[in-house]
Design an enzyme around this catalytic site. Structure first.
Site, short mmCIF file in Angstrom:
data_model
loop_
_atom_site.label_atom_id
_atom_site.label_comp_id
_atom_site.label_asym_id
_atom_site.label_seq_id
_atom_site.Cartn_x
_atom_site.Cartn_y
_atom_site.Cartn_z
N CYS A 144 72.93 -2.33 33.97
CA CYS A 144 73.89 -1.24 34.11
C CYS A 144 75.29 -1.80 33.96
O CYS A 144 75.48 -3.02 33.86
CB CYS A 144 73.74 -0.56 35.48
SG CYS A 144 72.12 0.20 35.74
N GLY A 161 74.88 1.28 29.52
CA GLY A 161 74.10 2.34 30.13
C GLY A 161 74.46 3.69 29.55
O GLY A 161 75.61 4.11 29.63
N ASN A 213 74.06 -3.06 39.78
CA ASN A 213 73.46 -3.48 38.52
C ASN A 213 72.44 -4.55 38.82
O ASN A 213 72.80 -5.63 39.28
CB ASN A 213 74.54 -4.03 37.58
CG ASN A 213 73.95 -4.67 36.33
OD1 ASN A 213 72.88 -4.29 35.87
ND2 ASN A 213 74.65 -5.66 35.78
N GLY A 214 71.17 -4.24 38.59
CA GLY A 214 70.14 -5.24 38.85
C GLY A 214 68.84 -4.60 39.29
O GLY A 214 68.58 -3.42 39.05
N TYR A 256 71.77 -9.88 23.46
CA TYR A 256 71.79 -8.48 23.05
C TYR A 256 72.79 -7.59 23.77
O TYR A 256 73.53 -6.84 23.15
CB TYR A 256 70.38 -7.89 23.22
CG TYR A 256 70.27 -6.43 22.83
CD1 TYR A 256 70.35 -6.04 21.50
CD2 TYR A 256 70.10 -5.45 23.79
CE1 TYR A 256 70.25 -4.70 21.14
CE2 TYR A 256 70.00 -4.11 23.44
CZ TYR A 256 70.07 -3.73 22.11
OH TYR A 256 69.99 -2.42 21.76
N THR A 271 74.26 -6.02 16.77
CA THR A 271 74.28 -7.21 17.61
C THR A 271 74.04 -8.48 16.81
O THR A 271 74.59 -9.53 17.11
CB THR A 271 73.22 -7.09 18.73
OG1 THR A 271 73.30 -5.80 19.29
CG2 THR A 271 73.46 -8.13 19.80
N ASP A 294 67.42 -10.08 13.13
CA ASP A 294 67.65 -9.19 14.27
C ASP A 294 67.85 -10.02 15.52
O ASP A 294 67.50 -11.21 15.55
CB ASP A 294 66.47 -8.23 14.45
CG ASP A 294 66.87 -6.93 15.15
OD1 ASP A 294 68.01 -6.85 15.63
OD2 ASP A 294 66.04 -6.01 15.22
N ASP A 295 68.41 -9.39 16.56
CA ASP A 295 68.64 -10.13 17.80
C ASP A 295 67.35 -10.48 18.51
O ASP A 295 67.22 -11.53 19.12
CB ASP A 295 69.57 -9.35 18.73
CG ASP A 295 69.10 -7.93 18.95
OD1 ASP A 295 68.13 -7.73 19.69
OD2 ASP A 295 69.70 -7.01 18.36
#
Length: 591
Positions: free
Chosen positions: A2, A32, A108-109, A266, A315, A377-378
């Protein structure tokens, strides 16, 4: 994963904290897109709040007019990326509890001992939990510990002590910002440094004192004119009272300094610096190291065959250009990205993700036709996006398609706030590189090695022997993980998936486009079969899982039975009961 924010002005007469937080939400919107919110505090300790499902432009309206409802000189903000639990409006943040002292909380987590914490809050702390969010759990653990002071007013020492006790109870990875009504802001980070958090300052508008801001990424501070940006260290907390310098405290000794490497792969913006490591520079290193792996993995003829290197935007753009440079191949932007769609790997349902890829990207025939292309790609998660991209390249006329990933094979669940997929859904969980290439339709697939990925970031760190959280690639996580947690995570994911399927079925019925199965699900609900697939329910359970204080008999697993003989259908939109939210107002209301 987040995005979190916090801002406090030195001047109490300032009422524009929400406006700046609103601007910062757009700078972190990539962290987010599921929900967002802002809580502010004005003179006299009055708290104002606006939050709801959707991106910032939806929740606060395109013109930002809802920000006017949020006066105050300090506030916190949040952008939600859904992990375990549901995506109901009730889980939009910041969360709020009025006791003790009035606390707003942005998190966040992910907590990996959530079941244990629920039991403690129910049976010992006697605090009601109204959602499935880990964030509400952590807020109530903190509130309970802060309440132990028994004081009418608390100081920084009381807060540090409460946080220290909270850290002893909670296990996982987190970065949080909090606001105590009329007091100030708090920021803190887990003892492993898994989730990021930075702090910076700038002169106040009248030149008297400093404004302070915290955020998940440094770009939010850069763009708002904040300087002297530093990382909050593992196990460290900071308390900022209006007009005062921040007070830092080590609430738990650092166990390791191991930021989540997926931030660099990413999630984070390239113009961000996390823990002293430039995200842009780390992606350059990833590209150079991936090029060397490609040289080793492809034979001379295959390397000679490659006509052009094309990134999967956005990315991987930086890494792909470095791959092309090191391989001495042309580089071009063969895919054009529509910037106004969601990230596809978080879309619910395989079909939705496949359609989402086509909405998000368009292949330019002039860059593919008749060429052998190396796509970069990432990462490769489920393989859904990769397979569609290979198909698009072939439809645009590519003769051969090689595919390279800047990240190693993702084989395990992410348990610290990034809900990539269930292990059984990960394409690399049960396939080798050859079978992955066959599955996505590429000639060959080349993955970055884990040692090279770690080195790409560690070489830029200001700390020697830099470590990272890399459990998704090898199953070795930096925190202890108790037995049974992964089974619990799969059950939660199954229930979340079930709710989303039921919601989509109801929408299809309302739109008149439902098939027989969707009609059955809308009428009778859904269940998760032994393969993890959501199917129409065959019977209705009489007992709801979860806890509800004051009803029924306590069970051994910490849940309580509900009154009533029959499960009621889950509501389509469940709102938080604190303050006011986006969905409390009609969309067309004119204030």
């Amino acid at each position: 994963m987040c995005g979190i924010l916090a801002l406090i002005h030195a001047n109490a007469s300032e009422t524009s904290a929400a406006g700046e937080l609103h601007e910062a939400l757009y700078l972190l919107q990539h962290r987010g897109q599921d929900a967002c919110g802002i809580s502010t505090c004005a003179a006299g300790g009055k708290i104002y709040q606006c939050k709801g499902n959707g991106m910032a432009a939806k929740v606060f309206r395109d013109d930002g007019s809802r920000v006017a409802d949020l006066p105050g000189y300090m506030g916190i903000g949040h952008l939600r990326y859904p992990t375990a639990g549901s995506s109901a409006n009730a889980e939009a943040q910041p969360f709020y509890v009025n006791s003790p002292y009035g606390i707003c909380f942005a998190h966040n987590g992910n907590l990996i001992n959530a079941s244990e914490l629920k039991r403690f809050l129910d049976y010992e702390a006697h605090r009601h939990i109204n959602t499935e969010s880990d964030s509400e759990l952590m807020l109530n653990i903190f509130a309970n510990e802060l309440n132990e002071t028994g004081k009418a007013r608390v100081n920084d020492k009381d807060i540090f002590a409460a946080l220290s006790r909270m850290y002893k109870r909670c296990v996982g990875g987190w970065a949080c910002t909090a606001m105590l009504a009329g007091f100030g802001l708090i920021g803190f980070r887990d003892s492993y440094g898994i989730r990021p958090l930075v702090i910076g300052s700038r002169p106040s508008s009248n030149g008297a004192g400093l404004d302070w801001m915290m955020a998940s990424e440094s770009v939010a501070l850069d763009q708002r004119g904040f300087t002297n940006i530093i990382d909050i260290r593992p196990g460290q907390a900071v308390i900022i009272e209006r007009g005062h310098e921040p007070v830092f405290g080590q609430v738990q000794e650092p166990i390791r300094y191991a930021p989540d490497i997926f931030e660099y792969v990413y999630f984070a913006r390239p113009d961000t610096v996390i823990d002293g490591i430039s995200v842009h520079s780390s992606r350059q290193n990833m590209g150079y190291k991936l090029a060397e792996t490609i040289r080793r993995r492809l034979d001379t003829e295959d390397l000679k065959d490659i006509d052009v290197v094309i990134p999967i935007p956005e990315t991987s753009n930086t890494s792909a250009s470095c791959v092309a440079e090191r391989l001495n191949k042309p580089y071009c932007q063969g895919f054009i990205k529509n910037r106004y769609v969601f990230r596809t790997f978080i879309m619910p349902g395989q079909k939705a993700r496949e359609k989402g890829v086509r909405r998000k990207l368009n292949a330019m025939r002039t860059e593919f036709e008749g060429k052998n292309v190396l796509l970069v790609d990432d990462s490769i998660v489920r393989g859904t996006t990769s397979r569609e991209i290979v198909n698009m390249a072939q439809e645009a006329g590519a003769r051969k398609v090689y595919f390279a990933s800047c990240a190693p094979r993702i084989t395990h669940a992410h348990i610290y706030g990034i809900d990539l997929a269930s292990p059984s859904e990960l394409i690399a969980h049960h396939r080798d590189e050859e079978s992955i290439a066959k599955h996505i339709g590429a000639v060959k697939v080349i993955f970055q090695t884990l040692d090279d990925l770690k080195a790409a970031c560690a070489e830029l760190s200001p700390r020697p022997n830099q470590e990272f959280e890399v459990g998704v690639f090898c199953g070795s996580y930096v925190t202890p993980v108790h037995a049974g947690y992964f089974e619990h995570l799969e059950r939660v994911r199954g229930e979340t998936k079930k709710l989303k399927v039921v919601e989509r079925a109801r929408e299809a019925v309302a739109n008149g486009s439902a098939g027989d199965e969707e009609i059955q699900i809308a009428r009778n609900g859904a269940e998760v079969d032994e393969k993890g697939q959501v199917v129409p329910a065959t019977m209705r359970d009489s007992v709801l899982e979860g806890s509800s204080n004051g009803h029924g008999q306590g069970q051994a697993n910490g849940t309580r039975e509900q009154d009533g003989d029959e499960e009621s259908a889950p509501p389509r939109a469940r709102m938080d009961i604190s303050l006011h939210n986006f969905h409390d107002f009609r969309h067309d209301r004119q204030d």
